[in-house]
Motif scaffolding. Structure first.
Motif, PDB file in Angstrom:
ATOM      1  N   SER A   9      45.734  90.960 -21.640  1.00 40.80           N
ATOM      2  CA  SER A   9      45.576  90.020 -23.079  1.00 40.80           C
ATOM      3  C   SER A   9      44.397  91.116 -23.608  1.00 40.80           C
ATOM      4  CB  SER A   9      45.199  88.923 -23.028  1.00 40.80           C
ATOM      5  OG  SER A   9      44.765  88.201 -24.189  1.00 40.80           O
TER       6      SER A   9
ATOM      7  N   TYR B 195      46.554  85.608 -25.226  1.00 42.79           N
ATOM      8  CA  TYR B 195      46.202  85.113 -24.046  1.00 42.79           C
ATOM      9  C   TYR B 195      46.983  83.827 -23.725  1.00 42.79           C
ATOM     10  CZ  TYR B 195      43.327  82.905 -20.643  1.00 42.79           C
ATOM     11  OH  TYR B 195      42.805  82.308 -19.715  1.00 42.79           O
TER      12      TYR B 195
ATOM     13  N   PHE C 209      50.807  84.019 -23.008  1.00 39.79           N
ATOM     14  CA  PHE C 209      50.753  84.663 -21.537  1.00 39.79           C
ATOM     15  C   PHE C 209      50.665  83.717 -20.318  1.00 39.79           C
ATOM     16  CE2 PHE C 209      49.524  89.066 -23.100  1.00 39.79           C
ATOM     17  CZ  PHE C 209      50.730  89.547 -23.535  1.00 39.79           C
TER      18      PHE C 209
END
Length: 186
Positions: free
Chosen positions: A18, A27, A30
């Motif tokens: 990230s 972020y 993910f």
């Protein structure tokens, strides 16, 4: 419990990717992907359990209708709503599949002794080697994606991931079609 322990290196990798490849923009996305990975593992485990209980129809239904048709529906969502809706829909399908599989398997499971400390300690003592094996096999199975994600730009990783996903889906289709268990039914 083991799934959450195995998420520690995944979260470290998420932080690295990230910040270094995407300037910290994705972020949260993910993290959602790693959570969807847990549900995908539950789906795959349920798939194997359904096969072991001779519930081949349900197993194939979950594998194909949710996995393959879900991806097709997600492509339609992409054309209408865009990229973020597509990614979120892809993340939702393993959760839906895991819930359906667990509902089908609910007659064979009980949560009565799940939180019994002595039983949990005994089970972890018996199965910790499987956890270590899973922990070691994850990098082995994903080493190609890991290397590409670290050393090459994101667009090459995306192209490689699409090709690998198509290859894995075709492998699942062929493997299930030629499965000796399913051929026994015909």
């Amino acid at each position: 419990v083991l799934a959450f322990i195995l998420q520690v290196p995944v979260i470290i990798y998420i932080i690295y990717i990230s910040h270094n490849k995407f300037d910290g923009k994705f972020y949260g996305l993910f993290i959602l992907m790693s959570i969807a990975g847990i549900f995908s593992a539950v789906k795959n485990s349920s798939f194997l359990l359904l096969k072991s209980f001779n519930k081949y129809f349900y197993a194939i239904f979950i594998e194909y209708s949710i996995s393959i048709f879900g991806k097709i529906i997600s492509l339609f969502i992409f054309t209408i709503y865009g990229f973020y809706a597509f990614v979120l829909s892809i993340l939702v399908w393993p959760i839906i599949a895991a819930i359906i599989a667990l509902l089908i398997l609910k007659n064979w499971f009980t949560l009565k002794d799940v939180f019994d400390y002595n039983l949990l300690k005994s089970n972890i003592g018996k199965t910790w080697k499987f956890g270590v094996s899973s922990f070691i096999s994850y990098p082995q199975n994903s080493l190609d994606r890991l290397i590409i994600s670290i050393f090459l730009p994101p667009n090459i990783l995306g192209s490689f991931t699409i090709a690998k996903t198509i290859s894995e889906n075709l492998k699942i289709l062929i493997k299930n079609f030629f499965s000796p268990m399913i051929q026994k039914l015909t």
